[in-house]
Design a protein around this motif. Structure first.
Motif, short mmCIF file in Angstrom:
data_model
loop_
_atom_site.label_atom_id
_atom_site.label_comp_id
_atom_site.label_asym_id
_atom_site.label_seq_id
_atom_site.Cartn_x
_atom_site.Cartn_y
_atom_site.Cartn_z
N VAL A 123 41.51 -0.73 72.80
CA VAL A 123 41.52 -1.55 71.56
C VAL A 123 42.62 -0.91 70.78
CG1 VAL A 123 39.89 -1.70 69.63
CG2 VAL A 123 38.93 -1.55 72.05
N LYS A 124 43.29 -1.81 70.08
CA LYS A 124 44.42 -1.24 69.10
C LYS A 124 44.42 -2.15 68.10
CE LYS A 124 49.59 -0.72 69.85
NZ LYS A 124 50.58 -1.07 70.87
N VAL A 125 44.77 -1.41 66.83
CA VAL A 125 44.73 -2.04 65.57
C VAL A 125 45.77 -1.67 64.79
CG1 VAL A 125 43.32 -2.19 63.29
CG2 VAL A 125 41.99 -1.86 65.51
N VAL A 126 46.53 -2.34 64.18
CA VAL A 126 47.69 -2.12 63.46
C VAL A 126 47.67 -3.03 62.26
CG1 VAL A 126 48.96 -1.38 65.46
CG2 VAL A 126 49.20 -3.79 64.53
N GLU A 127 48.28 -2.43 61.18
CA GLU A 127 48.61 -3.34 60.31
C GLU A 127 49.36 -4.62 60.31
OE1 GLU A 127 49.73 0.43 57.15
OE2 GLU A 127 50.70 0.02 59.20
N GLU A 128 48.71 -5.60 59.54
CA GLU A 128 49.45 -7.09 59.77
C GLU A 128 50.76 -7.21 58.99
OE1 GLU A 128 47.33 -11.52 59.42
OE2 GLU A 128 47.49 -10.29 57.39
N THR A 129 50.92 -6.44 58.03
CA THR A 129 52.23 -6.39 57.22
C THR A 129 52.39 -4.92 56.93
OG1 THR A 129 51.54 -6.96 55.15
CG2 THR A 129 52.41 -8.77 56.73
N GLY A 357 50.45 7.65 62.46
CA GLY A 357 50.47 7.19 63.93
C GLY A 357 49.51 5.66 63.62
N VAL A 358 49.28 5.44 64.86
CA VAL A 358 48.23 4.04 65.18
C VAL A 358 46.94 4.49 65.72
CG1 VAL A 358 50.42 2.86 65.46
CG2 VAL A 358 49.32 3.69 67.50
N PHE A 359 46.22 3.26 65.77
CA PHE A 359 44.86 3.51 66.27
C PHE A 359 45.02 2.61 67.71
CE2 PHE A 359 40.73 1.47 67.72
CZ PHE A 359 39.91 2.71 67.46
N ASP A 360 45.27 3.41 68.74
CA ASP A 360 45.32 2.89 69.96
C ASP A 360 44.48 3.43 70.90
OD1 ASP A 360 46.35 1.52 72.46
OD2 ASP A 360 48.30 2.51 72.28
#
Length: 953
Positions: A123-129, A357-360
């Motif tokens: 499950v990966k979540v990043v900013e749209e912009t 960092g990111v949610f990965d």
């Protein structure tokens, strides 16, 4: 090694054995040390104990304090933070969706969910912009992982949720409002993300006038040029009372709650630091970080991994956590078990806070403990199979002072008939702490020194740390500086910090170009004086910076690609370790397996090499805590690890040192090590009976090397660790869930240390329903019971072989593992209630990569119906390489034989040769003990590499 404070114990400028005092001659040494104290540490106090105030707590870090308080406010309903799932669809076989925080389209997020073979969900979540791209940690996930992806063909709908079916009866449920990800098996909820509604990614911003983003600690200021950018969320493990993982720390195996109605301790911190003389039974983070958490219950095991190398703070929540203020910190946490009300669901809730960092995230559905470890290792890699010599005993000290000292230690092992394989050299062997060099006065003939050791089948390890001395006469520095290969400070200049050489810069190991360049420095032409028996030790690679914040690199330093150090801090040592291993691989042109020991580590380190638990202390508590530390490392992928036997700091008395050797026999990595201020402690220096007992403990390691090496091979294929919690083999035995004073070495040996001075007995728990055999006496103990076992120093520590197992050993006493290559085997058979047993043996050349082309022997031994058989487990197809062995089986010990078979004068027959074998009862000459109830088959002389069967008469 530890930081400057712990190592030198610089009580005064007149101290004779401080590290700085050894850097230059006479009075100048003391002068330089005094100057270093004034200039570097601005009057900081020095001492031998860990100073809590020198390391941040949660309330001293803006990102942790703010998120922890905000989460409690949300949970109390003081503000509303709800995320809704919108526009869910399938794209390229993945689920894609927009996540929109209530009333804030500008901070929309993008979710991507993928499924993989063997029960893995990503499950990966990043900013749209966003104004800049967040850092994603490279070269941790194995190259072929995406080949395991299963394309999702359809998305089901159910009660305001989207559903993706997995194999094994599992499904992933994405609830739309509020957003939540659930893993279920049938009606059972297994794992959930955001069930506490704490999911939050702080959007990257462009700084506006008046924004105050800076964060200070003591004299250090972090500019935080990109502002707050935390990734925080909750993960709940359902149906379980216990969670494990998130190393490295010196605390219990089952993680204790950190926040609740009666508990408010510090969160578990993942931030690689050089922590000298760390405390046992402390949740404080140490040298490595692996963001993996595992939950286990009788029904199942599940796991969670966040691929993020920034600092993390993780709370294990108990009821009432949302009512606790951030400043109300205590050390109360009496249990690793989460309290539940009578009708409350059994679960463990956790709150994760990453600074950047990111949610990965990777979810591992198990359902067994071995499944979860294998699933994690299929993402990050399985353990590198080590060279055989590195699985034997290592002798290390800071520092063996010169070539005569090395020769004397080497001769001492021979004189006292104690085997060892590797001697280590610390920083003092170099020319002024410049790595890849030798002190020409102390080590004028390094090749000759190594050749003398190598003639006995032994090896040498030298230290190579990541700090490079800023000396214009040092070619390595000149080259790195001219190429721009150093990490930059926040102003763009080469970062200049202090470590052992004094002013130092640090190579930017995030850069593939820098790593490739660094690897060339291990060649024989660049590392003058090195030979094929020389291997490497990477210390201080957290990285340690003596005058940096918390003795490390500032977070606003800049790496390759403009990446801030805060984003990759926990992986810096990983990349350095990787480059060093590549250097040894290239040195031998890919023919030999590298051995490089690292102190810092990250997820995936297992595929690179070995680690150890850092700068421990000669203390009974540190012997005890080494067991949960190694258990945690094993559960998070790192199979090849050990603790310094004897303790790095302090002076163990002979009893403590003997007990530590007896336990260290069963560590995957077995090394004796001591600080330069400690008394010499080579195993023969304490007189009898201690010399004999330490010899016996080290010899016991050499006897089980065939078993240990076979376990390393298993770890290289499956990821299953050598040191295992009892519940890995006995997953339904609830008495094992919080047991961390004993462990299993592989599936077949139960090990319980002795952890107190003058101990007369130890309470040993025997898991499962099977019988356990004392490895020395052959005495049996039933499973499912705790028994108080008498112990003496002479008896060693309690060690037992599992009924139904066969363990291969080599019992002939040699100087090193290399000299054992052609020795015969003894098979120790422990029969179960069905009068059966089985085991395996893996053999290759112990050095090269030819096993990858089929050059190995893999045998299965099975005893059933009164017959012992050996069959081939290796692939039978044609392989480009072959490996053979002429080694024989010289003895078979069968424990648990029925009384009617324990008759003197009986015979056994090798069926393929119609040849009779002499049998006997007991074996008083065996090093491991008498086996008073055992049947001994003497000189069967069957080849270890052949198919054969031996039937009892």
């Amino acid at each position: 090694m530890a930081s400057v404070e712990g190592r030198g114990r610089a009580r005064s400028c007149e101290g004779k054995r401080t590290p700085a005092a050894m850097a230059s001659p006479g009075g100048l040494r003391r002068l330089l040390w005094c100057v270093a104290i004034v200039v570097l540490f601005y009057g900081a106090e020095f001492g031998a104990a860990w100073k809590e105030a020198e390391f941040r707590k949660c309330h001293q870090s803006k990102f942790c304090k703010d998120v922890r308080e905000r989460a409690a406010a949300w949970a109390r309903g003081e503000s509303h933070r709800e995320i809704e799932v919108r526009e869910i669809s399938l794209k390229d076989g993945r689920v894609a969706a927009r996540l929109v925080p209530a009333g804030n389209e500008d901070e929309a997020l993008v979710l991507e969910l993928s499924t993989y073979r063997d029960g893995i969900v990503r499950v990966k979540v990043v900013e749209e912009t966003a104004p800049r791209k967040r850092f994603e940690v490279p070269q941790v996930v194995v190259n072929d992982f995406e080949e395991k992806r299963l394309g999702i063909g359809s998305i089901g709908r159910r009660d305001g949720a989207s559903v993706v079916q997995l194999s094994g009866g599992f499904e992933v449920v994405i609830q739309h409002k509020p957003f939540q990800v659930q893993v279920k098996r049938g009606d059972d909820l297994v794992l959930s993300i955001n069930s506490k509604n704490l999911f939050d990614i702080q959007h990257l911003q462009v700084k506006k006038e008046g924004d105050d983003w800076e964060d200070s600690f003591r004299s250090h200021n972090d500019k935080r040029p990109h502002g707050p950018q935390t990734v925080s969320f909750d993960v709940s493990f359902h149906g379980s009372d216990h969670v494990y993982g998130i190393p490295e720390r010196a605390t219990s195996f089952a993680l204790k709650p950190t926040k609740g109605a009666n508990i408010n301790s510090e969160p578990y911190r993942l931030f690689n630091l050089d922590v000298f003389e760390y405390l046992d039974e402390s949740p404080f983070g140490l040298y490595g970080s692996i963001p993996v958490m595992v939950s286990h219950s009788k029904k199942r095991t599940v796991g969670f991994f966040l691929l993020n190398a920034a600092e993390m703070q993780i709370d294990v929540l108990a009821p009432g956590w949302e009512q606790v203020g951030i400043e109300q910190v205590s050390d109360e946490s009496s249990s690793g078990k989460r309290s539940t009300g009578q009708n409350e669901e059994k679960r463990v809730d956790t709150h994760w806070i990453a600074e950047s960092g990111v949610f990965d995230a990777f979810l591992f559905v198990g359902p067994s403990p071995k499944d979860v470890v294998a699933q994690y290792c299929s993402v990050t890699g399985t353990s590198a199979i080590p060279q055989l010599f590195s699985t034997a005993y290592h002798q290390c000290r800071w520092n063996y002072k010169d070539e005569a000292d090395v020769a004397g230690v080497d001769a001492g092992f021979d004189e006292h008939d104690i085997p060892y394989d590797t001697i280590w050299l610390d920083i003092e062997h170099t020319d002024g702490k410049k790595y890849f060099t030798w002190d020409k006065n102390l080590f004028p003939n390094p090749k000759e020194m190594q050749n003398k050791i190598g003639a006995k089948g032994r090896h040498m390890v030298t230290i190579v740390d990541p700090h490079v001395k800023r000396d214009d006469n040092f070619p390595l520095h000149k080259e790195a500086s001219s190429y721009g290969y150093y990490v930059k400070d926040s102003s763009g200049k080469d970062f200049d910090g202090w470590c052992w050489p004094g002013a130092s810069s640090y190579l930017d190991m995030l850069s593939p170009e820098v790593r490739s360049w660094w690897a060339t420095k291990f060649s024989y032409s660049n590392y003058v004086g090195s030979t094929p028996i020389l291997y490497i030790w990477n210390d201080m690679n957290e990285p340690s910076v003596f005058n940096g914040p918390e003795t490390t690199m500032p977070k606003d330093a800049i790496h390759y690609g403009g990446v801030e150090h805060r984003d990759l801090h926990n992986a810096y040592g990983y990349y350095y370790h990787m480059a060093s291993v590549q250097g040894l691989y290239q040195r031998e042109r890919g023919t030999d397996r590298p051995f490089v020991l690292s102190r810092a580590f990250f997820a995936g380190t297992q595929k690179i090499g070995a680690i150890w638990t850092g700068d421990n202390t000669a203390d009974w508590g540190h012997i005890r805590v080494s067991v949960p530390m190694l258990l945690t490392l094993g559960m998070t992928g790192i199979a090849n690890a050990g603790a310094d036997v004897g303790g790095f700091f302090g002076n163990p008395d002979p009893e403590m040192l003997t007990r530590w050797y007896q336990l260290g026999t069963y560590y995957p990595f077995f090394r004796g090590h001591g600080h330069l201020d400690t008394k010499r402690r080579e195993p023969w220096l304490f007189g009898e009976p201690y010399t004999s007992l330490m010899r016996q403990a080290i010899s016991a390691r050499y006897q089980i090397l065939p078993y240990v090496y076979t376990l390393f091979k298993e770890a290289s294929v499956t990821g299953i660790p050598l040191v295992r919690p009892l519940w890995m083999e006995f997953p339904e035995d609830e008495s094992t869930f919080t047991r961390d004073d004993e462990f299993l070495l592989g599936p077949s040996l139960l090990v319980h240390g002795v952890y107190s001075e003058g101990a007369k007995s130890e309470k040993v728990y025997f898991p499962g329903n099977e019988t356990w055999y004392d490895v020395k006496s052959g005495a049996t103990f039933p499973g499912g019971k705790e028994v108080e076992i008498p112990v003496t120093l002479d008896s060693g520590i309690p060690v037992y072989q599992r009924a139904g197992s066969i363990i291969p050993k080599k019992l002939r006493h040699r100087r090193s593992s290399t000299q054992m290559q052609n020795d015969p085997y003894t098979l120790v058979v422990a029969l179960d209630s069905k009068y059966e047993a089985e085991g395996e043996l893996y053999i290759d050349d112990g050095k090269s990569y030819e096993f990858e082309q089929g050059a190995f022997i893999h045998r299965r031994f099975k005893f059933a119906k009164g017959k012992l058989t050996s069959t081939n487990l290796a692939p039978t197809k044609s392989n480009p390489k072959k490996f053979t062995s002429s080694c024989l089986v010289e003895r078979i010990v069968i424990m648990g034989v029925r009384a009617r078979d324990l008759v003197t004068g009986k015979h056994a027959v090798v069926e393929s040769e119609d040849r009779w074998i002499q049998t006997d009862i007991g074996a008083p000459s065996l090093i491991q003990g008498a086996y008073s109830s055992a049947l001994i088959l003497r000189l069967p002389n069957v080849r270890i590499a052949d198919d054969w069967s031996i039937k009892l008469g």
